[in-house]
Design a protein around this motif. Sequence first.
Motif, mmCIF file in Angstrom:
data_model
loop_
_atom_site.group_PDB
_atom_site.id
_atom_site.type_symbol
_atom_site.label_atom_id
_atom_site.label_comp_id
_atom_site.label_asym_id
_atom_site.label_seq_id
_atom_site.Cartn_x
_atom_site.Cartn_y
_atom_site.Cartn_z
ATOM 1 N N MET A 74 13.994 62.795 56.191
ATOM 2 C CA MET A 74 13.694 62.328 57.422
ATOM 3 C C MET A 74 11.866 62.472 57.642
ATOM 4 O O MET A 74 11.343 61.560 58.141
ATOM 5 C CB MET A 74 14.190 63.096 58.571
ATOM 6 C CG MET A 74 15.803 63.070 58.518
ATOM 7 S SD MET A 74 16.486 61.447 58.830
ATOM 8 C CE MET A 74 16.058 61.120 60.578
ATOM 9 N N LEU A 75 11.444 63.494 57.358
ATOM 10 C CA LEU A 75 9.827 63.763 57.676
ATOM 11 C C LEU A 75 9.084 62.743 56.512
ATOM 12 O O LEU A 75 8.201 62.011 57.149
ATOM 13 C CB LEU A 75 9.496 65.101 56.967
ATOM 14 C CG LEU A 75 8.110 65.393 56.985
ATOM 15 C CD1 LEU A 75 7.502 65.246 58.337
ATOM 16 C CD2 LEU A 75 7.816 67.158 56.717
ATOM 17 N N ARG A 76 9.595 62.734 55.465
ATOM 18 C CA ARG A 76 8.730 61.889 54.462
ATOM 19 C C ARG A 76 8.828 60.570 54.824
ATOM 20 O O ARG A 76 7.830 59.610 54.790
ATOM 21 C CB ARG A 76 9.111 62.016 52.909
ATOM 22 C CG ARG A 76 8.749 63.490 52.541
ATOM 23 C CD ARG A 76 7.315 63.581 52.327
ATOM 24 N NE ARG A 76 6.802 62.769 51.370
ATOM 25 C CZ ARG A 76 5.866 61.671 51.470
ATOM 26 N NH1 ARG A 76 5.540 61.545 52.545
ATOM 27 N NH2 ARG A 76 5.547 60.736 50.611
ATOM 28 N N LEU A 77 10.018 59.818 55.132
ATOM 29 C CA LEU A 77 10.084 58.484 55.671
ATOM 30 C C LEU A 77 9.447 58.435 56.725
ATOM 31 O O LEU A 77 8.954 57.127 57.100
ATOM 32 C CB LEU A 77 11.903 58.399 55.772
ATOM 33 C CG LEU A 77 12.018 56.861 56.239
ATOM 34 C CD1 LEU A 77 11.500 55.811 55.191
ATOM 35 C CD2 LEU A 77 13.901 56.765 56.346
ATOM 36 N N ARG A 78 9.232 59.093 57.716
ATOM 37 C CA ARG A 78 8.529 58.946 59.025
ATOM 38 C C ARG A 78 6.976 59.128 58.458
ATOM 39 O O ARG A 78 6.322 57.957 59.210
ATOM 40 C CB ARG A 78 8.832 60.258 60.149
ATOM 41 C CG ARG A 78 8.297 59.969 61.365
ATOM 42 C CD ARG A 78 8.691 61.100 62.218
ATOM 43 N NE ARG A 78 8.425 62.405 61.956
ATOM 44 C CZ ARG A 78 9.081 63.459 61.717
ATOM 45 N NH1 ARG A 78 10.440 63.253 61.438
ATOM 46 N NH2 ARG A 78 8.719 64.567 61.098
ATOM 47 N N VAL B 160 6.353 55.350 57.031
ATOM 48 C CA VAL B 160 6.592 54.354 57.947
ATOM 49 C C VAL B 160 4.992 54.407 58.658
ATOM 50 O O VAL B 160 4.327 53.337 59.058
ATOM 51 C CB VAL B 160 7.852 54.267 58.759
ATOM 52 C CG1 VAL B 160 7.591 53.530 59.963
ATOM 53 C CG2 VAL B 160 8.913 54.177 58.145
ATOM 54 N N GLN B 161 4.686 55.789 59.053
ATOM 55 C CA GLN B 161 3.636 56.035 59.932
ATOM 56 C C GLN B 161 2.238 55.237 59.106
ATOM 57 O O GLN B 161 1.466 54.711 59.686
ATOM 58 C CB GLN B 161 3.281 57.144 60.077
ATOM 59 C CG GLN B 161 2.064 57.589 61.166
ATOM 60 C CD GLN B 161 1.874 58.799 61.680
ATOM 61 O OE1 GLN B 161 2.721 59.690 61.297
ATOM 62 N NE2 GLN B 161 0.993 59.110 62.559
ATOM 63 N N LYS B 162 2.401 55.536 57.814
ATOM 64 C CA LYS B 162 1.095 54.810 57.133
ATOM 65 C C LYS B 162 1.157 53.380 57.202
ATOM 66 O O LYS B 162 -0.114 52.843 57.141
ATOM 67 C CB LYS B 162 1.195 55.303 55.473
ATOM 68 C CG LYS B 162 1.008 56.699 55.396
ATOM 69 C CD LYS B 162 1.354 57.158 53.676
ATOM 70 C CE LYS B 162 1.026 58.463 53.531
ATOM 71 N NZ LYS B 162 1.333 58.675 51.832
ATOM 72 N N ARG B 163 2.242 52.776 57.142
ATOM 73 C CA ARG B 163 2.180 51.176 57.299
ATOM 74 C C ARG B 163 2.031 50.874 58.903
ATOM 75 O O ARG B 163 2.394 49.602 58.971
ATOM 76 C CB ARG B 163 3.593 50.821 56.808
ATOM 77 C CG ARG B 163 3.699 51.090 55.301
ATOM 78 C CD ARG B 163 5.128 50.991 54.800
ATOM 79 N NE ARG B 163 5.294 50.977 53.326
ATOM 80 C CZ ARG B 163 5.050 52.158 52.619
ATOM 81 N NH1 ARG B 163 4.842 53.188 53.132
ATOM 82 N NH2 ARG B 163 5.186 51.893 51.241
ATOM 83 N N GLY B 164 1.747 51.780 59.672
ATOM 84 C CA GLY B 164 1.409 51.274 61.070
ATOM 85 C C GLY B 164 2.538 51.292 61.910
ATOM 86 O O GLY B 164 2.444 50.864 63.055
ATOM 87 N N GLY B 165 3.726 51.931 61.472
ATOM 88 C CA GLY B 165 5.079 51.904 62.441
ATOM 89 C C GLY B 165 4.970 53.366 63.080
ATOM 90 O O GLY B 165 4.278 54.453 62.423
#
Length: 227
Positions: free
Chosen positions: A180-184, A187-192
């Motif tokens: 969950m942490l790594r996916l978040r 996604v944050q790196k990609r602007g989400g």
Amino acid sequence: MLRQRRIFALAAVVAGLLAGSAVLPAYAQDATQAPAADVPTAGAPAAPAAANQPEPSPERLTLAIQFLKASGLTTGFDDIIPQFMTQASQIYSSRRPELRGMINDAAISLIPEFVKKRDDLDKALARFYTTKFTDDELKQLVTFYQTPVGAKFSKEQQNILRDSVPVVGNWTRDLQDSIMLRLRQEVQKRGGQLGGPDADATAQGNAPAAQGGAAPAGNAQAPAQNP
């Protein structure tokens, strides 16, 4: 020799899966403390469709039963009949305390009748092995469990599996949190934005089962609470 090793390795995996279910009687004792309904609930889950399998030869079925007994896979069920009989006696004695002695005598007289059902369980489970192993392979498995190392494995596997429950629970919980942490983060790196850990906890509680029948990792924490 390689073939034997593969057979023993497969047996160990099967042993782990079935022996894991052998802890059920211990949990069943807790689950049946409250008085149960006298009539079985309609619509109970049906047993696996073993009836669709070809009837095994008497020799192969006997070998499979010998394997179950030698491996200790079903020893966890040995005490379930007296446990359930005691619980049934306690339930009826609480309803009719003046008949306590009569109820206990009746329960003792019924033990031999229900011991036969214990044999029925071995026969039913043995049929699964008759469809997966040849006569020769079953003989090799029985022979293995008759060796000192096989006898030790049979004795210790229940303790090992019991001690493994919290380890698996912790590993599953940590794995889920890390995913969950790594996916978040990705996604944050990609602007989400996916929210923080609180949002993750809420989403995990509503997550559907994974494909292939696997339950959400959150559910895997339950065994760790009942070692």
